[in-house]
Design a protein around this motif. Structure first.
Motif, PDB file in Angstrom:
ATOM      1  N   HIS B  29       5.902 -11.651   6.109  1.00  0.00           N
ATOM      2  CA  HIS B  29       6.364 -11.002   5.082  1.00  0.00           C
ATOM      3  C   HIS B  29       6.544  -9.342   5.750  1.00  0.00           C
ATOM      4  N   GLU B  30       7.511  -8.891   5.382  1.00  0.00           N
ATOM      5  CA  GLU B  30       7.585  -7.375   5.635  1.00  0.00           C
ATOM      6  C   GLU B  30       6.858  -6.457   5.147  1.00  0.00           C
ATOM      7  N   ASN B  31       6.573  -6.391   3.797  1.00  0.00           N
ATOM      8  CA  ASN B  31       5.692  -5.450   3.141  1.00  0.00           C
ATOM      9  C   ASN B  31       4.162  -5.771   2.981  1.00  0.00           C
ATOM     10  N   MET B  32       3.266  -4.779   3.327  1.00  0.00           N
ATOM     11  CA  MET B  32       1.945  -5.244   2.810  1.00  0.00           C
ATOM     12  C   MET B  32       1.370  -3.967   2.203  1.00  0.00           C
ATOM     13  N   PHE B  33       0.178  -4.174   1.616  1.00  0.00           N
ATOM     14  CA  PHE B  33      -0.362  -3.326   0.607  1.00  0.00           C
ATOM     15  C   PHE B  33      -1.949  -3.370   0.663  1.00  0.00           C
ATOM     16  N   TRP B  34      -2.405  -2.487   0.415  1.00  0.00           N
ATOM     17  CA  TRP B  34      -3.725  -2.239   0.054  1.00  0.00           C
ATOM     18  C   TRP B  34      -4.183  -1.730  -1.402  1.00  0.00           C
ATOM     19  N   TYR B  35      -4.786  -2.260  -2.126  1.00  0.00           N
ATOM     20  CA  TYR B  35      -5.446  -1.655  -3.520  1.00  0.00           C
ATOM     21  C   TYR B  35      -6.855  -1.676  -3.665  1.00  0.00           C
ATOM     22  N   ARG B  36      -7.322  -0.931  -4.408  1.00  0.00           N
ATOM     23  CA  ARG B  36      -8.824  -1.203  -4.775  1.00  0.00           C
ATOM     24  C   ARG B  36      -8.909  -1.339  -6.260  1.00  0.00           C
ATOM     25  N   GLN B  37      -9.830  -2.080  -6.793  1.00  0.00           N
ATOM     26  CA  GLN B  37      -9.789  -2.671  -8.046  1.00  0.00           C
ATOM     27  C   GLN B  37     -11.203  -2.428  -8.569  1.00  0.00           C
ATOM     28  N   ASP B  38     -11.122  -1.451  -9.499  1.00  0.00           N
ATOM     29  CA  ASP B  38     -12.406  -1.095 -10.187  1.00  0.00           C
ATOM     30  C   ASP B  38     -12.419  -1.295 -11.542  1.00  0.00           C
ATOM     31  N   PRO B  39     -13.400  -1.570 -12.283  1.00  0.00           N
ATOM     32  CA  PRO B  39     -13.764  -2.010 -13.836  1.00  0.00           C
ATOM     33  C   PRO B  39     -13.074  -0.735 -14.659  1.00  0.00           C
ATOM     34  N   GLY B  40     -12.113  -1.250 -15.644  1.00  0.00           N
ATOM     35  CA  GLY B  40     -11.498  -0.282 -16.488  1.00  0.00           C
ATOM     36  C   GLY B  40     -10.513   0.409 -15.936  1.00  0.00           C
ATOM     37  N   LEU B  41     -10.229   0.454 -14.505  1.00  0.00           N
ATOM     38  CA  LEU B  41      -9.053   1.129 -13.870  1.00  0.00           C
ATOM     39  C   LEU B  41      -8.169   0.179 -13.415  1.00  0.00           C
ATOM     40  N   GLY B  42      -8.098  -1.021 -13.306  1.00  0.00           N
ATOM     41  CA  GLY B  42      -7.173  -1.956 -12.761  1.00  0.00           C
ATOM     42  C   GLY B  42      -7.246  -1.732 -11.251  1.00  0.00           C
ATOM     43  N   LEU B  43      -5.979  -1.709 -10.918  1.00  0.00           N
ATOM     44  CA  LEU B  43      -5.627  -1.800  -9.409  1.00  0.00           C
ATOM     45  C   LEU B  43      -5.016  -0.648  -9.182  1.00  0.00           C
ATOM     46  N   ARG B  44      -5.313   0.066  -8.202  1.00  0.00           N
ATOM     47  CA  ARG B  44      -4.730   1.410  -7.577  1.00  0.00           C
ATOM     48  C   ARG B  44      -4.257   1.118  -6.200  1.00  0.00           C
ATOM     49  N   LEU B  45      -2.857   1.609  -5.997  1.00  0.00           N
ATOM     50  CA  LEU B  45      -2.536   1.368  -4.590  1.00  0.00           C
ATOM     51  C   LEU B  45      -2.714   2.617  -3.625  1.00  0.00           C
ATOM     52  N   ILE B  46      -3.622   2.259  -2.624  1.00  0.00           N
ATOM     53  CA  ILE B  46      -4.102   3.230  -1.527  1.00  0.00           C
ATOM     54  C   ILE B  46      -3.072   3.419  -0.472  1.00  0.00           C
ATOM     55  N   TYR B  47      -2.608   2.300   0.060  1.00  0.00           N
ATOM     56  CA  TYR B  47      -1.518   2.765   1.201  1.00  0.00           C
ATOM     57  C   TYR B  47      -0.551   1.224   1.194  1.00  0.00           C
ATOM     58  N   PHE B  48       0.609   1.480   1.674  1.00  0.00           N
ATOM     59  CA  PHE B  48       1.483   0.358   1.826  1.00  0.00           C
ATOM     60  C   PHE B  48       2.355   0.579   3.338  1.00  0.00           C
ATOM     61  N   SER B  49       2.792  -0.657   3.626  1.00  0.00           N
ATOM     62  CA  SER B  49       3.562  -0.487   4.892  1.00  0.00           C
ATOM     63  C   SER B  49       4.931  -1.417   4.641  1.00  0.00           C
ATOM     64  N   TYR B  50       5.962  -1.000   5.010  1.00  0.00           N
ATOM     65  CA  TYR B  50       7.173  -1.982   4.887  1.00  0.00           C
ATOM     66  C   TYR B  50       7.725  -2.356   6.299  1.00  0.00           C
ATOM     67  N   ASP B  51       6.927  -2.125   7.429  1.00  0.00           N
ATOM     68  CA  ASP B  51       7.232  -2.297   8.569  1.00  0.00           C
ATOM     69  C   ASP B  51       6.408  -2.215   9.514  1.00  0.00           C
ATOM     70  N   VAL B  52       6.397  -2.688  10.736  1.00  0.00           N
ATOM     71  CA  VAL B  52       5.345  -2.531  11.626  1.00  0.00           C
ATOM     72  C   VAL B  52       5.488  -1.013  12.283  1.00  0.00           C
ATOM     73  N   LYS B  53       4.222  -0.548  12.147  1.00  0.00           N
ATOM     74  CA  LYS B  53       3.988   0.985  12.619  1.00  0.00           C
ATOM     75  C   LYS B  53       4.496   2.185  11.562  1.00  0.00           C
ATOM     76  N   MET B  54       4.923   1.372  10.272  1.00  0.00           N
ATOM     77  CA  MET B  54       5.200   2.390   9.352  1.00  0.00           C
ATOM     78  C   MET B  54       4.341   2.238   8.199  1.00  0.00           C
ATOM     79  N   LYS B  55       3.870   3.211   7.402  1.00  0.00           N
ATOM     80  CA  LYS B  55       2.988   3.525   6.585  1.00  0.00           C
ATOM     81  C   LYS B  55       3.418   4.621   5.463  1.00  0.00           C
ATOM     82  N   GLU B  56       2.964   4.060   4.313  1.00  0.00           N
ATOM     83  CA  GLU B  56       3.408   5.145   3.371  1.00  0.00           C
ATOM     84  C   GLU B  56       2.018   5.436   2.208  1.00  0.00           C
ATOM     85  N   LYS B  57       1.866   6.560   1.856  1.00  0.00           N
ATOM     86  CA  LYS B  57       0.675   6.761   1.001  1.00  0.00           C
ATOM     87  C   LYS B  57       0.919   6.161  -0.399  1.00  0.00           C
TER      88      LYS B  57
END
Lengths: 116, 112
Positions: B29-57
């Motif tokens: 897969h090209e895209n990868m993501f990091w989320y954190r999950q907290d009770p009552g807050l659901g999942l929130r996106l921390i960072y993602f990447s759509y290619d090698v060496k690429m990252k987005e907040k």
């Protein structure tokens, strides 16, 4: 930016009852819509998704959802729940133009408890 | 069966430690993501990447960084762990254009 609102944080039903979980989103453009389920101690699993076409989407385990564009809603339904449906349910959205690269925006989740 | 694998299921770290959370996917897969999950807050996106060496907040990048040196691996780094970073961390991946996401089993991090 998108946002997702799930109306019920906790729902308790008896077995065989009908289920409807509300989900509304805010976004001005084309969206992709998802429902995920997380059973106790397990990872997130995709129940169903809507990208385009028929607004009534059928997923796994007898779940379905209807996209109503005019109401910005994507409610999840099941006609008769089972004890094994006890889980946390998340509605999620991403921009349809993003190609999936920009991540999902999740609602806060609905904790569903089915009583035998 | 396609997989997203997170290296640790449970971690306990001390305040101020540098923490690495690893995620590997075998689906090309090209895209990868990091989320954190907290009770009552659901999942929130921390960072993602759509290619090698690429990252987005994502929505909550503060206190985190990421690394993607290879397509299959996406690392989340807590530069100096704090107690408010105690959470469940979920990694996900998706194929460009497909829109479907596959999630890992999660890493429950406790910072003491």
């Amino acid at each position: 930016a998108q946002s997702v609102s799930q109306h019920n944080h906790h729902v308790i039903l008896s077995e065989a009852a009908s289920l409807e979980l509300g989900c509304n989103y805010s976004y001005g453009g084309t969206v992709n819509l998802f429902w995920y389920v997380q059973y106790p101690g397990q990872h997130l699993q995709l129940l169903l998704k809507y990208f385009s076409g028929d607004p009534l989407v059928k997923g796994i385990k007898g779940f379905e959802a209807e996209f109503i564009k005019s109401k910005f809603s994507f409610n999840l339904r099941k006609p008769s729940v089972q004890w094994s449906d006890t889980a946390e349910y998340f509605c999620a959205v991403n921009a349809g133009s993003g190609g999936g690269a920009d991540g999902l925006t999740f609602g806060k989740g609905t904790h569903l408890i089915i009583q035998p | 069966d396609v997989k997203v694998t997170q290296s640790s299921r449970y971690l306990v770290k001390r305040t101020g430690e540098k923490v690495f959370l690893e995620c590997v996917q075998d689906m090309d897969h090209e895209n990868m993501f990091w989320y954190r999950q907290d009770p009552g807050l659901g999942l929130r996106l921390i960072y993602f990447s759509y290619d090698v060496k690429m990252k987005e907040k994502g929505d909550i990048p503060e206190g985190y960084s990421v690394s993607r040196e290879k397509k299959e691996r996406f690392s989340l780094i807590l530069e100096s762990a704090s107690t408010n970073q105690t959470s469940m961390y979920l990694c996900a991946s998706s194929q460009q254009g497909a829109g479907g996401y596959t999630f890992g089993s999660g890493t429950r991090l406790t910072v003491v």
